[in-house]
Scaffold this motif. Sequence first.
Motif, PDB file in Angstrom:
ATOM      1  N   LYS A  18      56.009  46.353  49.470  1.00 56.43           N
ATOM      2  CA  LYS A  18      55.999  45.011  48.893  1.00 56.43           C
ATOM      3  C   LYS A  18      54.680  44.709  48.198  1.00 56.43           C
ATOM      4  N   ALA A  19      53.580  45.060  48.828  1.00 59.41           N
ATOM      5  CA  ALA A  19      52.264  44.826  48.221  1.00 59.41           C
ATOM      6  C   ALA A  19      52.096  45.668  46.958  1.00 59.41           C
ATOM      7  N   TYR A  24      52.039  46.004  40.911  1.00 56.13           N
ATOM      8  CA  TYR A  24      52.620  46.426  39.628  1.00 56.13           C
ATOM      9  C   TYR A  24      53.115  45.215  38.832  1.00 56.13           C
ATOM     10  N   ALA A  25      53.662  44.227  39.522  1.00 53.76           N
ATOM     11  CA  ALA A  25      54.118  43.012  38.837  1.00 53.76           C
ATOM     12  C   ALA A  25      52.933  42.271  38.224  1.00 53.76           C
ATOM     13  N   THR A  26      51.873  42.113  39.002  1.00 57.11           N
ATOM     14  CA  THR A  26      50.692  41.378  38.546  1.00 57.11           C
ATOM     15  C   THR A  26      49.959  42.095  37.424  1.00 57.11           C
ATOM     16  N   GLU A  33      62.707  42.936  41.432  1.00 63.56           N
ATOM     17  CA  GLU A  33      63.936  42.277  41.859  1.00 63.56           C
ATOM     18  C   GLU A  33      64.006  42.224  43.388  1.00 63.56           C
ATOM     19  N   GLY A  34      64.985  41.515  43.913  1.00 60.59           N
ATOM     20  CA  GLY A  34      65.134  41.315  45.346  1.00 60.59           C
ATOM     21  C   GLY A  34      65.241  42.582  46.160  1.00 60.59           C
ATOM     22  N   THR A  38      62.417  47.592  40.180  1.00 59.61           N
ATOM     23  CA  THR A  38      62.755  47.041  38.868  1.00 59.61           C
ATOM     24  C   THR A  38      63.649  48.025  38.143  1.00 59.61           C
ATOM     25  N   ARG A  39      64.305  47.533  37.129  1.00 64.92           N
ATOM     26  CA  ARG A  39      65.142  48.416  36.315  1.00 64.92           C
ATOM     27  C   ARG A  39      64.810  48.217  34.853  1.00 64.92           C
ATOM     28  N   PHE A  40      64.879  49.314  34.117  1.00 63.93           N
ATOM     29  CA  PHE A  40      64.596  49.300  32.693  1.00 63.93           C
ATOM     30  C   PHE A  40      65.890  49.636  31.966  1.00 63.93           C
TER      31      PHE A  40
END
Length: 124
Positions: A18-19, A24-26, A33-34, A38-40
């Motif tokens: 999760k961290a 990667y999101a930041t 996603e939940g 992620t999906r591309f």
Amino acid sequence: MAKVIGLGGIFFKARDPKALASWYATHLGLSIEGWGGTRFDEDEQRAGYTAWCPFAEDTTYFAPSTQPYMINYRVDDLDALLAQLRAAGVQVDDRVEDSEYGRFGWIMDPEGTRIELWQPPVAG
């Protein structure tokens, strides 16, 4: 001949999935996603997408491989490809999974890496 038609995903072990996904999101803008990854979407004309997802460090999903990662390949005909691989002496898992996301099968490469083969559901 049945074959791989694209990369389906990269899955790897992480101490804190999760961290790591949050990092990667930041920093790289991935939209997590939940389900934790992620999906591309690359080509709307072709079924499937590429997934990216960290797994818990103690996951058994990659077993019997001891590698810290698993690669998923999109395939055009899962049953035919698994039959070809068995005939060629490749280690093929007996289990095939059918789900809303498509059909999945697994093999081991010569280095002991678990490979997931994914036939996406028919678009439409």
